[in-house]
Design a protein around this motif. Structure first.
Motif, mmCIF file in Angstrom:
data_model
loop_
_atom_site.group_PDB
_atom_site.id
_atom_site.type_symbol
_atom_site.label_atom_id
_atom_site.label_comp_id
_atom_site.label_asym_id
_atom_site.label_seq_id
_atom_site.Cartn_x
_atom_site.Cartn_y
_atom_site.Cartn_z
ATOM 1 N N GLU A 258 0.848 -1.183 0.000
ATOM 2 C CA GLU A 258 0.000 0.000 0.000
ATOM 3 C C GLU A 258 0.892 1.245 0.000
ATOM 4 O O GLU A 258 1.933 1.275 0.668
ATOM 5 N N GLY B 16 -2.654 4.524 -3.377
ATOM 6 C CA GLY B 16 -2.936 3.334 -4.173
ATOM 7 C C GLY B 16 -2.139 2.149 -3.675
ATOM 8 O O GLY B 16 -1.606 2.154 -2.561
ATOM 9 N N SER B 17 -2.030 1.101 -4.522
ATOM 10 C CA SER B 17 -1.305 -0.101 -4.130
ATOM 11 C C SER B 17 -0.768 -0.807 -5.366
ATOM 12 O O SER B 17 -1.153 -0.498 -6.502
ATOM 13 N N ASN B 18 0.134 -1.767 -5.138
ATOM 14 C CA ASN B 18 0.573 -2.658 -6.201
ATOM 15 C C ASN B 18 0.714 -4.062 -5.625
ATOM 16 O O ASN B 18 0.579 -4.267 -4.421
#
Length: 364
Positions: free
Chosen positions: A88, A99-101
């Motif tokens: 996060e 956002g996130s990945n």
């Protein structure tokens, strides 16, 4: 009588140009910086202004993690999310969510932004990533469960396992030395304790650019371990120090002269250390100071389960936190490195437990 008169004359005629006793040197001021901490019990992220030592921002994240990582531009904070295996992303400006990945794992960055490293547990690889976009562009077949980035010589040291072509683990007691600029393996070695006549796994690792020595906490049995000072060139132990459990941390001062070691213990296994922080001389390899778990500003005894130890960029402060395998309750302790003593405790609420620390130079 003449002597009395002479001394009286000197006394009344002496001015500010006369020699005086040397004054104590003025303390070097602490350079302003920002400290980010993750509270594992209450699931909070806090941004702390230093040296004012005040919390300027905080946010509840409502999930469990274990690490936070600061990007080299110091604009983003990456936070592990255990229940989703994602990273996060938050703004360091106000801790707002960005956002996130899906690149879950540990991150290491060159502070000048030349490169980034992502250690992926799920993919069992070590990736080189763009420090701005975080997108991988190269990788090596290693899975490192502990790592240290030497930003002076651009070397990465990782302890973990080697993965073969079909994804199987070959050995978990290997330490890798990787050239970050050429993105290639310099060499690997198995740590060997000549006193015990056997190899051992390294759980926490560090490297000293000044001496070329490798440091680690080696585990032998659940109730005892050692802090090792290891010669890479000689492939042998230089010195070792008994610990209660290999669950602490190792921090090298920015000038390379001192090495700080915590002994974390393990509450789940009823291993309770004294809580001291050990300070070693990097050249002589000898213990030269012990920092007791005592806050001199409040006169209170601190928690004995120190795990994390992070040093500020100017080398003036060390920050102490908790461990993932303990039952919490360790707030943020601040050490004055020039005096080697705890000078302040930050505990905004009773259950504040610092499980991760990231330090940046930039002030927001």
């Amino acid at each position: 009588m003449a002597i009395v008169v002479l001394f009286g004359f000197v006394a009344i005629t002496c001015d500010e140009d006369c020699p005086v006793c040397p004054k104590e040197p003025e303390p070097v001021p602490v350079e302003p910086h920002r400290v980010y901490v993750y509270d594992a019990l209450s699931q909070f992220i806090c941004s702390i202004d230093a040296p004012a030592d005040t919390i300027v921002d905080s946010i509840r994240i409502d999930y469990y993690g274990y690490g936070i990582f600061l990007t080299p531009d110091e604009d983003r904070l990456l936070v592990t999310k255990l229940d989703g295996f994602t990273m996060e992303i938050y703004s360091t400006e106000d801790l707002s969510y960005l956002g996130s990945n899906n690149q879950y794992g540990d991150y290491y960055f060159d502070p000048k932004g030349a490169y980034g490293i992502w250690s992926s547990f799920g993919n069992k690889r070590l990736y080189f990533i763009d420090p701005v976009t975080l997108v991988p562009f190269d990788s090596l077949p290693f899975c490192c469960y502990g790592g240290f980035l030497d930003t002076v010589n651009h070397l990465f040291f990782g302890s973990g396992i080697h993965i073969d072509s079909v994804g199987s683990s070959i050995d978990y007691r290997i330490v890798y030395e990787i050239d970050c600029l050429s993105r290639s393996l310099v060499h690997s070695f198995n740590l060997y304790d000549q006193y015990e006549s056997r190899t051992f796994p390294a759980l926490e690792v560090a490297y000293n650019y000044l001496t070329g020595d490798f440091y680690c906490q080696g585990w032998f049995q659940p109730y005892w371990s050692f802090f090792y000072q290891y010669s890479i060139a000689g492939d042998s132990v230089i010195a070792r120090w008994r610990l209660s459990a290999a669950s602490g941390d190792i921090a090298v001062s920015p000038d390379g002269l001192s090495v700080y070691v915590t002994d974390g213990g393990n509450t789940t296994s009823d291993i309770y250390p004294r809580g001291d922080i050990y300070v070693f001389d990097a050249h002589s390899h000898a213990l030269y100071d012990i920092i007791p778990p005592y806050d001199y500003s409040s006169g209170q005894i601190g928690a004995p389960f120190f795990g994390l130890c992070k040093i500020s960029p100017d080398g003036r402060r060390a920050y102490l936190g908790s461990l993932s395998n303990n039952l919490g309750g360790v707030p943020l302790y601040i050490v004055d490195v020039s005096q080697n003593k705890i000078i302040k405790t930050i505990r905004p609420y009773a259950t504040f437990d610092v499980a991760a620390i990231a330090i940046g130079r930039k002030m927001k």
